[in-house]
Write an enzyme that holds these catalytic residues in place. Sequence first.
Site, PDB file in Angstrom:
ATOM      1  N   ARG A 102     -16.314  -0.554  24.714  1.00  0.00           N
ATOM      2  CA  ARG A 102     -14.862  -0.295  24.568  1.00  0.00           C
ATOM      3  C   ARG A 102     -14.182  -1.233  23.579  1.00  0.00           C
ATOM      4  O   ARG A 102     -12.970  -1.402  23.583  1.00  0.00           O
ATOM      5  CB  ARG A 102     -14.135  -0.358  25.911  1.00  0.00           C
ATOM      6  CG  ARG A 102     -14.591   0.691  26.887  1.00  0.00           C
ATOM      7  CD  ARG A 102     -13.462   1.116  27.793  1.00  0.00           C
ATOM      8  NE  ARG A 102     -13.885   2.215  28.644  1.00  0.00           N
ATOM      9  CZ  ARG A 102     -14.419   2.043  29.851  1.00  0.00           C
ATOM     10  NH1 ARG A 102     -14.578   0.844  30.343  1.00  0.00           N
ATOM     11  NH2 ARG A 102     -14.768   3.083  30.551  1.00  0.00           N
ATOM     12  N   GLU A 166      -8.101   4.064  -6.555  1.00  0.00           N
ATOM     13  CA  GLU A 166      -7.225   3.790  -5.395  1.00  0.00           C
ATOM     14  C   GLU A 166      -6.103   2.815  -5.796  1.00  0.00           C
ATOM     15  O   GLU A 166      -5.006   2.864  -5.234  1.00  0.00           O
ATOM     16  CB  GLU A 166      -8.024   3.226  -4.214  1.00  0.00           C
ATOM     17  CG  GLU A 166      -8.856   4.260  -3.459  1.00  0.00           C
ATOM     18  CD  GLU A 166      -8.045   5.159  -2.510  1.00  0.00           C
ATOM     19  OE1 GLU A 166      -6.833   4.974  -2.371  1.00  0.00           O
ATOM     20  OE2 GLU A 166      -8.659   6.069  -1.923  1.00  0.00           O
ATOM     21  N   LYS A 206      -0.369  -2.139   0.568  1.00  0.00           N
ATOM     22  CA  LYS A 206      -0.966  -1.389   1.691  1.00  0.00           C
ATOM     23  C   LYS A 206      -0.614  -2.058   3.026  1.00  0.00           C
ATOM     24  O   LYS A 206      -0.310  -1.380   4.009  1.00  0.00           O
ATOM     25  CB  LYS A 206      -2.480  -1.268   1.519  1.00  0.00           C
ATOM     26  CG  LYS A 206      -3.102  -0.575   2.721  1.00  0.00           C
ATOM     27  CD  LYS A 206      -4.491  -0.046   2.551  1.00  0.00           C
ATOM     28  CE  LYS A 206      -4.921   0.634   3.865  1.00  0.00           C
ATOM     29  NZ  LYS A 206      -6.264   1.157   3.844  1.00  0.00           N
ATOM     30  N   GLU A 216      -0.577   6.035  11.319  1.00  0.00           N
ATOM     31  CA  GLU A 216      -0.305   7.155  10.404  1.00  0.00           C
ATOM     32  C   GLU A 216       0.527   8.256  11.066  1.00  0.00           C
ATOM     33  O   GLU A 216       0.195   9.434  11.022  1.00  0.00           O
ATOM     34  CB  GLU A 216      -1.633   7.731   9.874  1.00  0.00           C
ATOM     35  CG  GLU A 216      -1.427   8.531   8.600  1.00  0.00           C
ATOM     36  CD  GLU A 216      -2.722   8.957   7.964  1.00  0.00           C
ATOM     37  OE1 GLU A 216      -3.376   8.093   7.350  1.00  0.00           O
ATOM     38  OE2 GLU A 216      -3.092  10.127   8.078  1.00  0.00           O
ATOM     39  N   ARG A 220       2.661   5.938   6.690  1.00  0.00           N
ATOM     40  CA  ARG A 220       1.308   5.651   6.169  1.00  0.00           C
ATOM     41  C   ARG A 220       0.712   6.830   5.402  1.00  0.00           C
ATOM     42  O   ARG A 220      -0.180   6.657   4.580  1.00  0.00           O
ATOM     43  CB  ARG A 220       0.387   5.218   7.318  1.00  0.00           C
ATOM     44  CG  ARG A 220      -0.984   4.778   6.825  1.00  0.00           C
ATOM     45  CD  ARG A 220      -1.786   4.095   7.901  1.00  0.00           C
ATOM     46  NE  ARG A 220      -3.101   3.750   7.411  1.00  0.00           N
ATOM     47  CZ  ARG A 220      -3.957   2.984   8.054  1.00  0.00           C
ATOM     48  NH1 ARG A 220      -3.632   2.461   9.215  1.00  0.00           N
ATOM     49  NH2 ARG A 220      -5.134   2.716   7.542  1.00  0.00           N
ATOM     50  N   ASN A 224      -2.078   8.773   1.457  1.00  0.00           N
ATOM     51  CA  ASN A 224      -2.956   9.937   1.283  1.00  0.00           C
ATOM     52  C   ASN A 224      -2.662  10.682  -0.014  1.00  0.00           C
ATOM     53  O   ASN A 224      -3.250  11.737  -0.266  1.00  0.00           O
ATOM     54  CB  ASN A 224      -2.800  10.900   2.470  1.00  0.00           C
ATOM     55  CG  ASN A 224      -3.312  10.279   3.756  1.00  0.00           C
ATOM     56  OD1 ASN A 224      -4.180   9.416   3.732  1.00  0.00           O
ATOM     57  ND2 ASN A 224      -2.757  10.699   4.885  1.00  0.00           N
ATOM     58  N   HIS A 227      -5.272  12.655  -1.960  1.00  0.00           N
ATOM     59  CA  HIS A 227      -6.437  12.812  -1.083  1.00  0.00           C
ATOM     60  C   HIS A 227      -6.618  14.224  -0.523  1.00  0.00           C
ATOM     61  O   HIS A 227      -7.713  14.548  -0.084  1.00  0.00           O
ATOM     62  CB  HIS A 227      -6.372  11.806   0.074  1.00  0.00           C
ATOM     63  CG  HIS A 227      -6.727  10.408  -0.334  1.00  0.00           C
ATOM     64  ND1 HIS A 227      -5.988   9.695  -1.237  1.00  0.00           N
ATOM     65  CD2 HIS A 227      -7.771   9.606   0.016  1.00  0.00           C
ATOM     66  CE1 HIS A 227      -6.536   8.500  -1.405  1.00  0.00           C
ATOM     67  NE2 HIS A 227      -7.625   8.421  -0.671  1.00  0.00           N
ATOM     68  N   HIS A 231     -10.212  14.861  -1.334  1.00  0.00           N
ATOM     69  CA  HIS A 231     -11.247  14.995  -0.303  1.00  0.00           C
ATOM     70  C   HIS A 231     -12.008  16.305  -0.457  1.00  0.00           C
ATOM     71  O   HIS A 231     -13.228  16.355  -0.274  1.00  0.00           O
ATOM     72  CB  HIS A 231     -10.636  14.938   1.100  1.00  0.00           C
ATOM     73  CG  HIS A 231     -10.529  13.531   1.621  1.00  0.00           C
ATOM     74  ND1 HIS A 231      -9.654  13.174   2.595  1.00  0.00           N
ATOM     75  CD2 HIS A 231     -11.211  12.403   1.306  1.00  0.00           C
ATOM     76  CE1 HIS A 231      -9.775  11.872   2.863  1.00  0.00           C
ATOM     77  NE2 HIS A 231     -10.709  11.389   2.076  1.00  0.00           N
ATOM     78  N   HIS A 250     -15.645   8.400  -4.462  1.00  0.00           N
ATOM     79  CA  HIS A 250     -14.352   8.652  -3.816  1.00  0.00           C
ATOM     80  C   HIS A 250     -13.161   8.451  -4.780  1.00  0.00           C
ATOM     81  O   HIS A 250     -12.281   9.306  -4.876  1.00  0.00           O
ATOM     82  CB  HIS A 250     -14.209   7.736  -2.596  1.00  0.00           C
ATOM     83  CG  HIS A 250     -12.898   7.892  -1.902  1.00  0.00           C
ATOM     84  ND1 HIS A 250     -12.572   8.999  -1.157  1.00  0.00           N
ATOM     85  CD2 HIS A 250     -11.796   7.082  -1.872  1.00  0.00           C
ATOM     86  CE1 HIS A 250     -11.341   8.862  -0.686  1.00  0.00           C
ATOM     87  NE2 HIS A 250     -10.857   7.708  -1.103  1.00  0.00           N
TER      88      HIS A 250
HETATM   89  N1  GLY Z   1      -6.980   5.195   3.050  1.00  0.00           N
HETATM   90  C1  GLY Z   1      -5.661   5.374   3.423  1.00  0.00           C
HETATM   91  C2  GLY Z   1      -5.277   4.615   4.631  1.00  0.00           C
HETATM   92  O1  GLY Z   1      -5.905   3.617   4.976  1.00  0.00           O
HETATM   93  O2  GLY Z   1      -4.333   4.995   5.264  1.00  0.00           O
END
Ligand code: GLY
Length: 348
Positions: A102, A166, A206, A216, A220, A224, A227, A231, A250
């Site tokens: 856990r 990024e 960030k 998120e 947050r 993205n 992405h 993606h 990526h």
């Molecule tokens: N890679 C985007 C984030 O960490 O929210």
Amino acid sequence: MHPNMICEELHSALRTIAAKYAQDQICVVMDEEVAGKGKSIVESRWNVLCMPVSEEDKSLETVQRIWDFLFAHGITRRGLLICIGGGVLTDIGGFAAATYKRGVDYLNVPTTLLAMIDASSGGKTGINYGGLKNSIGCFDPPVETLICPDWLKSLPANQWLSGFGEMLKTGLVSESALWYQLLQYDLEKMDSEALKPLIAQCVAAKKRIVEADPKEEGLRKVLNFGHTFGHALEEISIQKSDVSSPPLLHGYAVVYGMIAELYLSVVKLRCPKEPLQQLTQVMLHYYGKPQCKCSDREALVALMQQDKKNERTAQINCTLIQDIGLPLINQVITPEEAHEALEYLFSL
Ligand code: GLY
């Protein structure tokens, strides 16, 4: 500098944090590619697992291997897992740590630019499953992320470019001053000293976002940007890869994704055209055009409709920008708009 020595500050920061744990309760999981330098920062009393790490290894089997390693060394909930490697390794290691008994503490030492800028901080952990990237995982932040740009001295050019993708995203969603500094950085030289202040700014940007919205739920999602398309491009390039056509890294996929999403930002939100023109120049100069094996429009749109970021099934959800530093989350786009943006990207 001895080729196997890395910055003293990293070594001493690692020792300071490790001193808070019983030394036989410390395990290290390390990408075998960085084992030469990695071992120079690892204490002899710690238990070390070196393993190959590629996108294909981002699986439950690899997580099981790490769980078995932790069990074999009798690690309790008071232990520490140190993850030394790129983003794939820190994502898997973080997930193994978050789920072992856990949850056990883990610490990241990112060795690629991509991992320094993005993957190793913010607590997103996970694996690929059911053919989808990062579809199983959880939010669980590391106790610390120790960034030492000295690792970049031995990083191949395509990995520099992937990480820089990024960084460009961070500039576009956070502030124009950072975006213009990034555009001025001479990527040809791959000078890690000159990159240090830019890494620091991207990491700080960030951090501010993640602290305000760790799970998120809203803000947050600005991270993205690029992405949704990125993606899908990355996923298809993995599915269709062969010896003559390796999968997209990526950060390359994010750059291509940002071109498509900047196009939609211009068309739908009247974002000025300059960032799209500037990023297009960077793409053509350094990254090249996207590989043709990832250009199956129907398959790309179908993948975007399954994206885990979507709030409703089959409804494509993007972050777009109104201008540099002015992102807008939860922008729903139609399949027709997705096709139009892909047409634009593949026409360049
Ligand atoms: N890679 C985007 C984030 O960490 O929210």
